[in-house]
Design a protein around this motif. Structure first.
Motif, PDB file in Angstrom:
ATOM      1  N   GLY A   1       1.042  -1.128   0.004  1.00 54.78           N
ATOM      2  CA  GLY A   1       0.215  -0.280   0.521  1.00 54.78           C
ATOM      3  C   GLY A   1       0.695   1.358  -0.313  1.00 54.78           C
ATOM      4  N   ALA A   2       2.295   1.352   0.565  1.00 52.23           N
ATOM      5  CA  ALA A   2       3.198   2.383   0.426  1.00 52.23           C
ATOM      6  C   ALA A   2       3.172   2.693  -0.806  1.00 52.23           C
ATOM      7  N   LEU A   3       4.038   1.935  -0.936  1.00 49.74           N
ATOM      8  CA  LEU A   3       5.039   1.989  -2.541  1.00 49.74           C
ATOM      9  C   LEU A   3       3.695   2.018  -3.910  1.00 49.74           C
ATOM     10  N   ALA A   4       2.443   1.274  -3.051  1.00 48.16           N
ATOM     11  CA  ALA A   4       1.230   2.146  -4.847  1.00 48.16           C
ATOM     12  C   ALA A   4       1.042   3.873  -4.085  1.00 48.16           C
ATOM     13  N   MET A   5       1.087   4.286  -2.651  1.00 43.95           N
ATOM     14  CA  MET A   5       1.456   5.896  -2.393  1.00 43.95           C
ATOM     15  C   MET A   5       1.988   6.372  -3.155  1.00 43.95           C
ATOM     16  N   THR A   6       4.039   5.978  -2.747  1.00 40.12           N
ATOM     17  CA  THR A   6       4.216   6.895  -2.807  1.00 40.12           C
ATOM     18  C   THR A   6       4.109   6.913  -4.580  1.00 40.12           C
ATOM     19  N   LEU A   7       4.443   6.030  -5.763  1.00 42.19           N
ATOM     20  CA  LEU A   7       4.206   6.121  -6.566  1.00 42.19           C
ATOM     21  C   LEU A   7       3.467   7.434  -6.741  1.00 42.19           C
TER      22      LEU A   7
END
Length: 406
Positions: free
Chosen positions: A268-274
């Motif tokens: 979830g964090a990776l998707a949001m940082t993208l």
């Protein structure tokens, strides 16, 4: 090239930032493997939720003792060398755990001793690395750099727990051997970072200089509100500390399942940082941070009552996405509002609050779970997180009204 139009990929062509990313990513990778390997091994050896919570307390104690000296070291000495020495120390401690686990003589006190070394080394590494970031980023690109670096770290956070779980299932020594290798690699990349101007040794430590970061934070309500919100929200919402219990006793899975559960927040964090690296938050950033913390608390409550691994993974993924919004805002706000000569000491205060929330939150969750059970402990934490966010909106109106970061 302004921060508003520069593509994230442009940062990756900047060698100091690229080496910084590799260094921090390998270090993050090792830390996430440790979270799975140490947690599972402690619970396997003792079967105690209290001992599981003690892992967090043992990590936090060195931070509480050393944090202000660490902050001053980051402002006085070459930050690259401080980071490098800390990563070497953690690599040696991981090698010790690998040796003991392979030979079969490792005990719980010895695991705790190695965890204390991790905590002490990270107490120096984190403020130095945080203070180093603005020096390796082109002017005007700090928010994007924070988002990109957070995204790369989350890739390590996704892969780290999964690798840790599978490696532990193969042999208890395996994850520690990987950790040692990655920390040594991180130290080599730290040493390769070249800055435009070399760092000179600054003033000797004094009592006032050691605690200057505390005074700076107290005089800035937006920074104080941001850091303290993270402290109390994660302190109460530390449900991830109970993942070994959920994996084995509630969701009926094994070490591989624990690795997948630990990776879910990072997905979830990776998707949001993208998203954030492409579309920086340009307005109402204070309110966006409060909203993110409320979503984090609500997702924690869903995770707490779930008996389905699919629903649990979804809740953990949402927790990771919401947490990333607040992390990017907090890190950017603190860095931009702090003079370079103070960044190490302010970073140390920030790190103390972060670790108080993470490690003491792990301890609090373990104790609460031992008293009331894992589900009630996680549920109470989620409710408390939402209430803290609502209370902080009233206590820190300056933070709520922050409109832009840059």
């Amino acid at each position: 090239m302004s921060d508003q139009i520069a593509p994230p990929v442009a940062l990756l062509g900047h060698r100091p930032f690229l080496f910084y990313l590799w260094s921090r990513s390998f270090s993050r990778f090792s830390s996430q493997i440790a979270a799975v390997a140490v947690g599972w091994q402690i619970y396997e050896l003792t079967g105690s939720a209290f001992d599981l919570g003690m892992v967090g307390l043992v990590q936090f104690a060195p931070t509480a003792i050393l944090v202000f000296a660490a902050g001053h070291a980051a402002d006085r000495y070459d930050r690259r060398r401080v980071v490098q020495l800390c990563q070497f120390a953690q690599g040696l401690a991981a090698a010790y755990l690998a040796w003991g686990s392979l030979a079969g003589w490792i005990t719980v006190p010895e695991i705790f001793a190695a965890v204390a070394v991790f905590g002490a080394a990270t107490a120096f590494e984190s403020p130095a690395a945080a203070a180093l970031l603005p020096a390796v980023v082109p002017t005007g690109m700090l928010q994007r750099a924070t988002a990109v670096s957070t995204g790369v770290f989350q890739i390590a956070t996704i892969a780290g727990p999964a690798l840790g779980g599978f490696a532990y299932a193969a042999a208890p020594a395996a994850p520690y051997a990987v950790m040692a290798t990655f920390w040594i690699a991180a130290a080599l990349f730290s040493g390769a970072i070249a800055l435009q101007s070399e760092v000179s040794v600054r003033e000797p430590p004094t009592f006032a200089a050691l605690f200057a970061g505390v005074g700076f934070v107290r005089r800035n309500p937006a920074i104080l509100g941001t850091i303290s919100l993270d402290l109390f929200a994660v302190l109460l919402g530390g449900a991830t500390a109970l993942l070994p219990i959920y994996a084995r006793d509630i969701l009926d899975t094994g070490p591989w399942g624990l690795g997948v559960l630990r990776a879910a927040p990072a997905i979830g964090a990776l998707a949001m940082t993208l998203v954030l690296s492409r579309f920086p938050i340009n307005r109402r950033v204070g309110m966006r941070m409060f909203q993110a913390v409320i979503v984090f608390g609500a997702a924690t409550m869903v995770f707490a009552v779930s008996r389905s691994i699919v629903l649990s993974l979804a809740a953990l993924t949402l927790m990771g996405a919401a947490d990333t919004v607040s992390v990017v805002i907090r890190l950017s706000l603190v860095q931009l509002a702090t003079p370079d000569a103070m960044r190490g000491r302010v970073g140390a205060v920030n790190y103390l609050f972060i670790n108080a929330s993470n490690q003491l939150g792990q301890f609090e969750s373990g104790v609460t779970a031992a008293l009331f059970g894992a589900m009630p402990a996680a549920l109470l934490g989620g409710v408390g997180t939402v209430l803290i966010a609502l209370l902080w909106m009233r206590l820190f109106p300056t933070l709520r009204q922050v409109e832009r970061l840059e």
